[in-house]
Design a protein around this motif. Structure first.
Motif, PDB file in Angstrom:
ATOM      1  N   MET A  82      19.991  17.724  23.157  1.00  0.00           N
ATOM      2  CA  MET A  82      20.377  16.554  22.374  1.00  0.00           C
ATOM      3  C   MET A  82      19.327  16.257  21.318  1.00  0.00           C
ATOM      4  SD  MET A  82      21.722  13.877  25.285  1.00  0.00           S
ATOM      5  CE  MET A  82      22.076  12.618  24.051  1.00  0.00           C
ATOM      6  N   VAL A  83      19.794  15.808  20.168  1.00  0.00           N
ATOM      7  CA  VAL A  83      18.897  15.401  19.099  1.00  0.00           C
ATOM      8  C   VAL A  83      18.286  14.038  19.414  1.00  0.00           C
ATOM      9  CG1 VAL A  83      18.773  14.838  16.638  1.00  0.00           C
ATOM     10  CG2 VAL A  83      20.128  16.804  17.402  1.00  0.00           C
ATOM     11  N   ASP A  84      19.049  13.159  20.088  1.00  0.00           N
ATOM     12  CA  ASP A  84      18.563  11.815  20.416  1.00  0.00           C
ATOM     13  C   ASP A  84      18.942  11.487  21.859  1.00  0.00           C
ATOM     14  OD1 ASP A  84      17.883   9.152  20.628  1.00  0.00           O
ATOM     15  OD2 ASP A  84      19.239   8.466  19.046  1.00  0.00           O
ATOM     16  N   THR A  85      17.984  11.593  22.767  1.00  0.00           N
ATOM     17  CA  THR A  85      18.277  11.357  24.185  1.00  0.00           C
ATOM     18  C   THR A  85      18.424   9.880  24.534  1.00  0.00           C
ATOM     19  OG1 THR A  85      15.922  11.452  24.741  1.00  0.00           O
ATOM     20  CG2 THR A  85      17.195  13.502  24.955  1.00  0.00           C
ATOM     21  N   LEU A 125      24.979  17.090  17.070  1.00  0.00           N
ATOM     22  CA  LEU A 125      24.139  16.168  17.815  1.00  0.00           C
ATOM     23  C   LEU A 125      23.873  16.617  19.241  1.00  0.00           C
ATOM     24  CD1 LEU A 125      25.914  12.858  16.693  1.00  0.00           C
ATOM     25  CD2 LEU A 125      23.862  13.932  15.698  1.00  0.00           C
ATOM     26  N   ILE A 126      24.725  17.530  19.759  1.00  0.00           N
ATOM     27  CA  ILE A 126      24.629  17.934  21.159  1.00  0.00           C
ATOM     28  C   ILE A 126      25.125  19.364  21.322  1.00  0.00           C
ATOM     29  CG2 ILE A 126      26.919  17.017  21.760  1.00  0.00           C
ATOM     30  CD1 ILE A 126      25.521  16.142  24.486  1.00  0.00           C
ATOM     31  N   GLU A 127      24.545  20.065  22.296  1.00  0.00           N
ATOM     32  CA  GLU A 127      24.992  21.399  22.689  1.00  0.00           C
ATOM     33  C   GLU A 127      24.855  21.481  24.206  1.00  0.00           C
ATOM     34  OE1 GLU A 127      23.880  26.088  21.801  1.00  0.00           O
ATOM     35  OE2 GLU A 127      23.330  24.549  20.361  1.00  0.00           O
ATOM     36  N   VAL A 128      25.779  22.172  24.843  1.00  0.00           N
ATOM     37  CA  VAL A 128      25.726  22.326  26.297  1.00  0.00           C
ATOM     38  C   VAL A 128      26.061  23.770  26.650  1.00  0.00           C
ATOM     39  CG1 VAL A 128      28.114  21.493  26.605  1.00  0.00           C
ATOM     40  CG2 VAL A 128      26.513  21.435  28.536  1.00  0.00           C
TER      41      VAL A 128
END
Length: 135
Positions: A82-85, A125-128
């Motif tokens: 995540m870019v912003d947790t 913004l997110i990768e999983v």
């Protein structure tokens, strides 16, 4: 059929909040590449919207699971980037929308969250990614 044992309570460790400390499994494993919020045409879903991006990334992961003949119950590990947790509660809520109907009250898969400066496209913004025990 693979056997998954999710270990949530570990003496001396704080309880895992929304994840298992470890998962054991038997059978073949699949290592799923990171999924981001790109639709089937390669277009970003959810510009500046973490919830929409998380849903799309998980839809993409779910498509891979189906191709493997697996379900969310077969996911033994997540890696989240995540870019912003600070917005983690949004991700947890959406993750649970996908996996709770399958897992019920069982602990979630093992999981790691990493805050990153950026992903392969700046608007992501997110990768999983995931490790899956193939049924």
């Amino acid at each position: 059929m693979p056997i998954h044992d999710r270990i949530n309570d570990v003496a001396g460790n704080a309880p895992g909040f929304g994840y298992a400390h470890a998962v054991t499994t038997s059978g073949r494993l699949a290592f799923v590449s990171g999924q981001v919020a790109l639709d089937e045409n390669g277009q970003l879903v959810g510009q500046d919207n973490l919830a929409a991006q998380t849903r799309q990334a998980l839809r993409n992961l779910e498509n891979v699971l189906k191709q493997l003949g697996a379900t969310w119950a077969d996911v033994v590990r997540f890696n989240w980037y995540m870019v912003d947790t600070s917005e983690l509660p949004i991700v947890r809520e959406i993750r649970d929308e996908f996996i709770r109907p399958v897992l019920g009250d069982r602990p979630n898969p093992a999981s790691t969250l990493i805050q990153v400066a950026g992903l392969f496209r700046p608007e992501c913004l997110i990768e999983v990614d995931a490790v899956v025990s193939i049924p």
